[in-house]
Scaffold this active site. Sequence first.
Site, PDB file in Angstrom:
ATOM      1  N   ASN A 120      35.247  43.398  49.787  1.00  0.00           N
ATOM      2  CA  ASN A 120      34.467  42.267  49.289  1.00  0.00           C
ATOM      3  C   ASN A 120      35.269  40.973  49.475  1.00  0.00           C
ATOM      4  OD1 ASN A 120      36.257  43.276  47.400  1.00  0.00           O
ATOM      5  ND2 ASN A 120      35.016  42.715  45.647  1.00  0.00           N
ATOM      6  N   GLU A 163      34.585  35.672  39.347  1.00  0.00           N
ATOM      7  CA  GLU A 163      34.055  36.801  40.111  1.00  0.00           C
ATOM      8  C   GLU A 163      32.597  36.576  40.501  1.00  0.00           C
ATOM      9  OE1 GLU A 163      33.880  41.689  39.826  1.00  0.00           O
ATOM     10  OE2 GLU A 163      34.790  40.527  38.202  1.00  0.00           O
ATOM     11  N   ARG A 164      32.318  36.843  41.749  1.00  0.00           N
ATOM     12  CA  ARG A 164      30.965  36.722  42.274  1.00  0.00           C
ATOM     13  C   ARG A 164      29.985  37.544  41.442  1.00  0.00           C
ATOM     14  NH1 ARG A 164      29.856  39.423  48.098  1.00  0.00           N
ATOM     15  NH2 ARG A 164      30.728  41.123  46.885  1.00  0.00           N
ATOM     16  N   ASN A 194      38.676  44.672  32.456  1.00  0.00           N
ATOM     17  CA  ASN A 194      37.423  44.521  33.198  1.00  0.00           C
ATOM     18  C   ASN A 194      36.494  45.619  32.681  1.00  0.00           C
ATOM     19  OD1 ASN A 194      36.984  44.201  36.831  1.00  0.00           O
ATOM     20  ND2 ASN A 194      35.868  43.244  35.194  1.00  0.00           N
ATOM     21  N   ASN A 235      39.054  47.879  39.727  1.00  0.00           N
ATOM     22  CA  ASN A 235      39.196  48.247  38.320  1.00  0.00           C
ATOM     23  C   ASN A 235      38.152  49.292  37.938  1.00  0.00           C
ATOM     24  OD1 ASN A 235      41.381  46.568  37.677  1.00  0.00           O
ATOM     25  ND2 ASN A 235      40.060  44.833  37.182  1.00  0.00           N
ATOM     26  N   CYS A 291      34.892  47.576  43.581  1.00  0.00           N
ATOM     27  CA  CYS A 291      35.450  47.067  42.327  1.00  0.00           C
ATOM     28  C   CYS A 291      36.595  48.009  41.995  1.00  0.00           C
ATOM     29  CB  CYS A 291      34.399  47.075  41.219  1.00  0.00           C
ATOM     30  SG  CYS A 291      35.077  46.746  39.587  1.00  0.00           S
ATOM     31  N   CYS A 310      39.999  41.359  37.674  1.00  0.00           N
ATOM     32  CA  CYS A 310      39.209  41.822  38.823  1.00  0.00           C
ATOM     33  C   CYS A 310      40.154  42.595  39.721  1.00  0.00           C
ATOM     34  CB  CYS A 310      38.591  40.639  39.557  1.00  0.00           C
ATOM     35  SG  CYS A 310      37.759  41.089  41.100  1.00  0.00           S
TER      36      CYS A 310
END
Length: 314
Positions: A164, A216-217, A13, A78, A76, A225
Amino acid sequence: MECRFIKCHGSGNDFPLVDGRALTLSEADWTQLARALADRAGPVGGDGLLVLTGRDGDAAFGMRMFNSDGSEAETCLNGLRCVARAGFEALGIDRATARLKTSRATVAAAAPLAEGVYTVEETAGPATLDLARWPLTGAGERLVDAPLAMLPTDRRFTAVAMPNPHLVAFVDRVDEDELVRVGQVCEGAPDWLPNRANVSFVEVRDDATLFVRTFERGVGLTDSCGSAMAASTYAACLTRRIAFDRDVTVLNRGGLVRARATAAAMVTLHGNATWEWEGVVDVDLSEARAGNLRILHRHDDEVAAWARVAAAAR
């Protein structure tokens, strides 16, 4: 503006990472900077932009993460490992509480996953199943291993916020075309899902191994992700596909992480924070465009070390 950054990745990522502690940019400028630096057609490219931010109460540093479309994500994982490494090196520490957009996480330098691989342990959560917080309407108070009528598939999903939002489906084999179709419906921000969601298809390879593929959004299909791997691990435990409090290997297109979920809905990941190269670029914020890239230093040994891990994972 001239912008110095580190090009880095966590489990494939990849991101430009900026030290934002001394930068004074408006929210609109941060959006434009993310779009400029993360643009795959530009000189840098990435799944988004990571920003190291300053101390906030008990948090030694913080992280902001902007998707490649300029939207800001709650977290996030990662990317957090990469920001944690930058924070550790900037402050001369090896563990901390880190502030995220809507939560906090603990991070610490950890024993290497493999020779030459800088590794960070991160613990995030608690995960929540409360759909009102997304919001996701029309599916009751929570969704655990059940179909979601609004999606173009009869797959059964578990809805987990990490913090998230993630929709996780367990499959015998990942069908990427189907994953993209489902992901694009969520990406369209329909009335029942106004803030969109990440969508993952997960293969249970054995009782201690998962393979996760994520739409992923704000990004689309990604090699990896981190929050999706955490949400998938928790969902696998919740639905009794694997056991709580067990070390699990989570494979992805970019490599792997080690994960452990608890019944208290906390998830710990051990994963890489790999520096690829460092550079400086000129950015036109009004046009969200970057140019005149100058590479200052390459971390070829780290890139090669992770390549060996990723090859073994495949």
